[in-house]
Design an enzyme around this catalytic site. Structure first.
Site, mmCIF file in Angstrom:
data_model
loop_
_atom_site.group_PDB
_atom_site.id
_atom_site.type_symbol
_atom_site.label_atom_id
_atom_site.label_comp_id
_atom_site.label_asym_id
_atom_site.label_seq_id
_atom_site.Cartn_x
_atom_site.Cartn_y
_atom_site.Cartn_z
ATOM 1 N N GLU A 54 0.809 -1.227 0.000
ATOM 2 C CA GLU A 54 0.000 0.000 0.000
ATOM 3 C C GLU A 54 0.836 1.268 0.000
ATOM 4 O O GLU A 54 0.456 2.264 -0.620
ATOM 5 C CB GLU A 54 -0.960 -0.002 1.186
ATOM 6 C CG GLU A 54 -2.190 -0.896 1.007
ATOM 7 C CD GLU A 54 -1.900 -2.388 1.074
ATOM 8 O OE1 GLU A 54 -0.820 -2.779 1.573
ATOM 9 O OE2 GLU A 54 -2.746 -3.175 0.628
ATOM 10 N N HIS A 92 -11.985 -3.702 7.236
ATOM 11 C CA HIS A 92 -12.335 -3.672 5.809
ATOM 12 C C HIS A 92 -13.706 -3.031 5.584
ATOM 13 O O HIS A 92 -14.283 -3.179 4.515
ATOM 14 C CB HIS A 92 -12.396 -5.082 5.223
ATOM 15 C CG HIS A 92 -11.088 -5.773 5.077
ATOM 16 N ND1 HIS A 92 -10.290 -6.098 6.135
ATOM 17 C CD2 HIS A 92 -10.429 -6.198 3.973
ATOM 18 C CE1 HIS A 92 -9.211 -6.724 5.693
ATOM 19 N NE2 HIS A 92 -9.267 -6.788 4.396
HETATM 20 C C1 LIG Z 1 -2.543 -5.043 3.720
HETATM 21 C C2 LIG Z 1 -3.547 -5.758 2.917
HETATM 22 N N1 LIG Z 1 -3.562 -5.605 1.570
HETATM 23 C C3 LIG Z 1 -4.464 -6.259 0.805
HETATM 24 C C4 LIG Z 1 -5.390 -7.084 1.388
HETATM 25 C C5 LIG Z 1 -6.405 -7.855 0.519
HETATM 26 N N2 LIG Z 1 -5.925 -9.260 0.431
HETATM 27 C C6 LIG Z 1 -6.378 -10.203 1.283
HETATM 28 S S1 LIG Z 1 -5.571 -11.670 1.055
HETATM 29 C C7 LIG Z 1 -4.638 -11.020 -0.200
HETATM 30 C C8 LIG Z 1 -3.646 -11.871 -0.918
HETATM 31 C C9 LIG Z 1 -2.658 -12.451 0.035
HETATM 32 O O1 LIG Z 1 -1.783 -13.285 -0.674
HETATM 33 P P1 LIG Z 1 -0.846 -14.259 0.144
HETATM 34 O O2 LIG Z 1 -0.169 -13.493 1.231
HETATM 35 O O3 LIG Z 1 0.048 -14.958 -0.827
HETATM 36 O O4 LIG Z 1 -1.807 -15.275 0.868
HETATM 37 P P2 LIG Z 1 -2.780 -16.320 0.137
HETATM 38 O O5 LIG Z 1 -4.098 -15.629 -0.028
HETATM 39 O O6 LIG Z 1 -2.146 -16.709 -1.149
HETATM 40 O O7 LIG Z 1 -2.860 -17.457 1.101
HETATM 41 C C10 LIG Z 1 -4.940 -9.683 -0.428
HETATM 42 C C11 LIG Z 1 -4.307 -8.843 -1.463
HETATM 43 C C12 LIG Z 1 -5.382 -7.216 2.798
HETATM 44 N N3 LIG Z 1 -6.297 -7.959 3.447
HETATM 45 N N4 LIG Z 1 -4.449 -6.564 3.516
#
Ligand SMILES: Cc1ncc(C[n+]2csc(CCOP(=O)(O)OP(=O)(O)O)c2C)c(N)n1
Ligand SMILES: Cc1ncc(C[n+]2csc(CCOP(=O)(O)OP(=O)(O)O)c2C)c(N)n1
Ligand SMILES: [Mg+2]
Ligand SMILES: [Mg+2]
Lengths: 334, 311, 334, 311
Positions: free
Chosen positions: C68, C137
């Site tokens: 972000e 959120h």
């Molecule tokens: C700081 C933040 N940015 C964006 C999001 C939205 N978001 C939730 S899960 C995710 C992807 C996370 O990817 P990863 O860390 O690889 O975990 P995975 O979902 O693959 O298990 C995003 C972008 C969030 N919850 N928090």
């Protein structure tokens, strides 16, 4: 009550009073510890924590690097696991660098986790204009602490309150944003030595009694409002000056009682006037005392601009004693 | 924990995954469910290396972390469905928050990657209080991009905090593939920048994950500081149940788990098929019973919405 | 004026209207580009940016990782060097993760550097409750945009305004916080096709005329206030419902003119009531129209708590139609 | 830029440093002045590798960056003293903000380390507009701990943004020594985590800094992505003028510069002493004339405080 006690107490600077509170609470409870940039060996860039490192050592007084999200986030994690961190951000403005940690994790962790964990910590926040530190090191951001439930917010305006409110903050089981005015660090006042001297949260103090109008002022605006009140006294205008001392919890009873007596209210803070704490206080005053008001509730605060880097110009942005006096004079004339 | 118990945990997590998939397909779901199908071996394997009082900051990819740490499936499903029996008193919903201080389950932030700094703080208190507890912090390949990782890792390494970082690299951050997020082939390649060991393990092999984590836990407990473990895996389902994965070519919509951790564990631990089948059966039964119990639970009292904001 | 135009226009969803605005502005000016999590190939987690990546390609539609501070900070840097970024944070709450970039760099860079640089960018912020996305959120944080001078703040409450305000935001030389309500993405309404259809900033719209009391509502509270107004109409209470549409600049003229007519005002928003935008609006109403007021200015907003993760419980935290109706009925009876 | 001009810039920066030190000792100073004494070789050397239209995000350690990029000492001192002649119209004060869009001097954030993400953005626009401009981002060893570095570096590397990161490692972040901040011996050791070259140079050797930067600039302009350069140096003075440095044993209060970049450059570039002395003399004269001119400038009009907030 702090003021009563305070008057027989030895004179001490605002910064030293904070230092005393830290040392006393760290002696009282070994779960209390400190973390921040330069708070250890150097004793803080403003000298507030001098001697603490020498007394308590590197384990309980931790110098960090330029990692605001770590300073606040790690304090939250340490708070929920049995310690009481007193973290410092070198400038209150840096709350915005650790915004997720301050306004989400600190404020919400307990609630999000069903009240099963608590976050007993204090975040020390040197706030306000200092002289030449500019737009990102001079802000007054206490209003944010009111808009994110879960936090408590203190802003001492005297050395005694600086000590007593900080000790109360450290003993409070909730996360507290502690706004200490860096422009007031050298201000001296009576400060009780009693290690059990505490200033309760949610108790406003009437700094000056008066009948013409109520002035609600915080932080640096308290001494300025008192000066303005003295000036107007000569004109037969008697201002009642109230310092809420904590914004969360906020003692509206004392404020409303005063307004019901005076019929007029002026709210003054150093923060930007628009959407500042004064907006909430003004809105609540007229909600609670509308029919007692002889005039609208007025507000003074910083202009809708940034704090210029120039030490000469910055004072033009925030309310000065003359402006407060002029506004009060005009308000009383309505 | 012996191999059989490890297998049981992998199987119990799998049973919850499949049950929730079926349930949500039929009845829909209020919050968001982030399936961890296929990643059960990492979650069960890593947690198997922890002491009961070690701290856990889990990720959003399913319920496996907390289940393996000892929380009951009833509690976890109750949190998932926002029922009174949940650990967060009905305020929950979706895979975000559950907590058990006794078991060291300290929760999760909704902002992915916030665990890094909070977990470091739990490590500081363990160090200060001399409890010799270790902090396990789970995160995904995407979360590893957060600045909070950098800020926590530098200081955690210098202060030798008792942390174990377990990255479930499933190749995706919602729709963004790892190649678009990481300049290096592995997340573990970043460990050297922080002066900590970087270990890559096969995330489908629960035993390998347990071994790697045990070593890291010992290191942390001995005061030698953090370890970064990267467990390679694949996200089988969408980011959340319902995600169409239009952006994805590498996998279909199925439920098959290539290199299934259950199969690999059966083989590596030489678990007799009959016994493994029985364990799977028990796991399914446990999951179904738990869900039935939870769906029968009352909705929380409206008053809870204002409880627990302040102490 | 959007509404006039809007009535003859084809029906479109709020999300599609935003999508149209983005595509039209990217066609009109090739300096306009987009960046955010999943905004490209996936078309956004809410499907708002579908098709944009296919039309404009990976150079102008950039998928980022979980960074972000990069999303906002890089947009600021790109804005001051000749491009017009439209950055998206997946949830408005994430402003706090990039707080330094949003409230310091975006808001202050121009001022701090003597007005020699400008920061023409839009930060798209899906805001408000959606159903089960919880305390971090679901927040409504628009008030912060008012307290940090240098930003403009828009919150569309209809598909037409979503399109027209976003197009205006993209053409504005200032940094704009664009709060799109993720709970309204599927709401349909008339949306003009004219690529020059713009909704001006700082022009409130009277959504419903009335004489009994003025209701100032934003975002999701606009349809709820209108519903409440219909209900009260049957009781002979005629509410005038005003939607400011932008909080910075804020059209107080329209609001004050209405209050001078009705003598009563109720401010309603989804954000936490304490220190929310409603506090500023209420304070300004009584400053400007005190002697026209027959009753105090009242406010409705979210309770002093977090948004629970449970989709059933979250609605208990924010104002509902019945609550608005009840408050208005009581206010009119004063 | 030839060796003589490089020497001249190092000398011009040094002259300003010494003059300001003397002035502030005598008259005090309103804002904060962060002396760069001893670090002139890095600032002049790195900027010498830039094209006139390349972008510059400088750090807070003195005026050298912008002076070397072509801004006049009069403008810079006027900003420092908050006078009308400054580039920020009298709003300035202290070593924070000065700007010159024509020369690509884009400013600095007061929150140290915010340049990383902004600079990356300037790189995106250079890439999108096809201007083949390069972005030079200066920062200190302390700033390297910011999460913004991590978030910017990962994506800048994947996107091959035209950036050059120049770290002035002077061993201190105010009172915190580098050992307490970095788990690795060098900041450049972090480059591998981001898949970019990490280069260590002697910060006292302006020619070496220029060489290293030239290579990085060529690489960036060729579309091959960022480079991390670490220039080793020492902070001679306190963090800000007036800092007593009670926390410090390694150095005294003096003004001597061990391994003086001027001396090293005189030798490496074989500049005749007479000529070098003459350049130093001109530099001193320039600095003094500039200060005199600035102190005679009017204070800004009070109205400026509300100008430039919005366009
Ligand atoms: C700081 C933040 N940015 C964006 C999001 C939205 N978001 C939730 S899960 C995710 C992807 C996370 O990817 P990863 O860390 O690889 O975990 P995975 O979902 O693959 O298990 C995003 C972008 C969030 N919850 N928090
Ligand atoms: C984000 C942030 N944190 C802290 C500060 C206060 N501060 C100003 S300079 C500085 C030290 C910076 O050290 P380094 O990056 O090594 O630069 P140096 O001063 O050594 O040149 C600190 C902590 C700040 N301005 N911004
Ligand atoms: Mg992933
Ligand atoms: Mg340094």
């Amino acid at each position: 009550m702090s003021d009563a006690t305070a008057t027989e107490a030895p004179m001490l600077g605002y910064a030293r009073a904070i230092n005393q509170a830290l040392a006393e609470e760290m002696r009282r409870d070994e779960r209390v510890w400190m973390m921040g940039q330069d708070v250890g060996r150097m004793g803080g860039v403003f000298g507030v924590t001098r001697g603490i490192y020498e007394e308590f050592g590197a384990g309980r007084v931790r110098d960090t690097s330029l990692n605001e999200t770590f300073i606040v986030g790690a304090a939250v994690g340490a708070a929920m696991t049995g310690t009481i961190p007193v973290a410092e951000l070198q400038f209150a403005d840096f709350m915005m660098i650790a915004g997720d940690e301050v306004f989400h994790k600190m404020a919400k962790w307990r609630y999000m986790h069903g009240g099963k964990l608590s976050v007993p910590m204090v975040l020390r926040l040197p706030t306000g204009v200092l002289g030449g530190v500019g737009a990102e090191h001079s802000q007054s951001l206490e209003a944010l602490g009111m808009h994110f439930p879960g936090l408590k917010v203190a802003l001492p305006a005297t050395p005694a309150d600086a000590k007593g409110l900080l000790k109360t903050a450290i003993r409070d089981p909730n996360p507290v944003l502690f706004f200490e005015h860096k422009g007031m660090y050298r201000v001296k006042g009576p400060v009780p030595e009693d290690p059990e001297f505490l200033v309760p949260f949610g108790e406003a103090v009437v700094r000056r009694a008066g009948t013409s109008a109520t002035v609600v002022a915080t932080g640096l605006m308290v001494p300025r409002a008192l000066e303005a009140a003295e000036a107007l006294g000569a004109e037969g205008i008697e201002l009642e000056v109230i310092d809420p001392r904590t914004l969360v919890p906020l003692d509206m009873e004392t404020i409303v009682a005063s307004v019901e007596k005076t019929g007029r209210a002026l709210v003054v803070h150093e923060a930007v006037r628009t959407a500042g704490a004064g907006a909430e206080i003004a809105a609540r005053i007229q909600e609670a005392a509308f029919f007692a008001l002889d005039a609208p509730v007025w507000r003074l605060g910083a202009l809708d601009t940034q704090i210029p880097q120039s030490p000469d110009l910055e004072q033009l942005v925030i309310p000065g004693t003359d402006e407060i006096a002029a506004a009060a004079r005009e308000l009383v004339a309505i | 924990m012996n191999e059989l118990d490890l297998y049981r945990n992998v199987s119990r997590i799998r049973a919850l995954e499949l049950l929730l998939h079926r349930y949500i397909e039929e009845h829909g779901f209020g919050g968001f469910w982030h399936p961890g199908l296929g990643q059960e071996g990492i979650q069960a394997g890593a947690v198997a290396a922890l002491r009961e009082d070690d701290y856990l900051f889990y990720a959003h990819r399913g319920l496996g972390y907390a289940l393996a740490k000892g929380m009951s499936p009833v509690t976890l499903l109750a949190d998932l469905f926002g029922r009174t029996g949940g650990s967060v008193g009905g305020k929950g919903g979706g895979t975000v928050h559950f907590v058990d201080p006794e078991l060291g389950v300290l929760g999760q932030g909704g902002t992915v990657g916030s665990n890094f700094v909070l977990g470091a703080g739990a490590g500081i208190s363990a160090q200060m209080l001399g409890t010799d507890k270790v902090v396990a912090i789970f995160f995904g390949d995407g979360a590893a991009a957060r600045g909070t990782f950098h800020e926590a890792a530098l200081t955690a390494s210098v202060w030798k905090l008792p942390l174990v970082w377990i990255c479930e690299n499933n190749g995706w951050a919602i729709s963004v593939p790892i190649e678009a997020q990481s300049p290096t082939a592995n997340i573990a390649d970043r460990a050297a920048a922080y002066g900590v060991p970087g270990v890559i393990v096969d995330g489908q092999d629960a035993l390998a994950v347990r071994e790697a984590t045990l070593e890291a836990v010992d290191r942390a407990r001995a005061g030698e500081g953090p370890t970064l473990i990267e467990a390679k895996t694949t996200r089988i389902r969408g980011h959340y149940e319902g995600d169409k994965q239009s952006y994805r070519e590498d996998l279909g919509e199925g439920l098959e788990v290539p290199r299934d951790p259950l199969a690999i564990l059966r083989e590596r631990a030489a678990i007799p098929a009959a016994e493994a089948d029985r364990i799977d059966e028990e796991a399914r039964a446990e999951a179904e019973a738990a869900l039935a119990e939870v769906l029968a639970m009352p909705e929380p009292d409206p008053d809870v919405v204002t409880e627990g904001v302040w102490v």
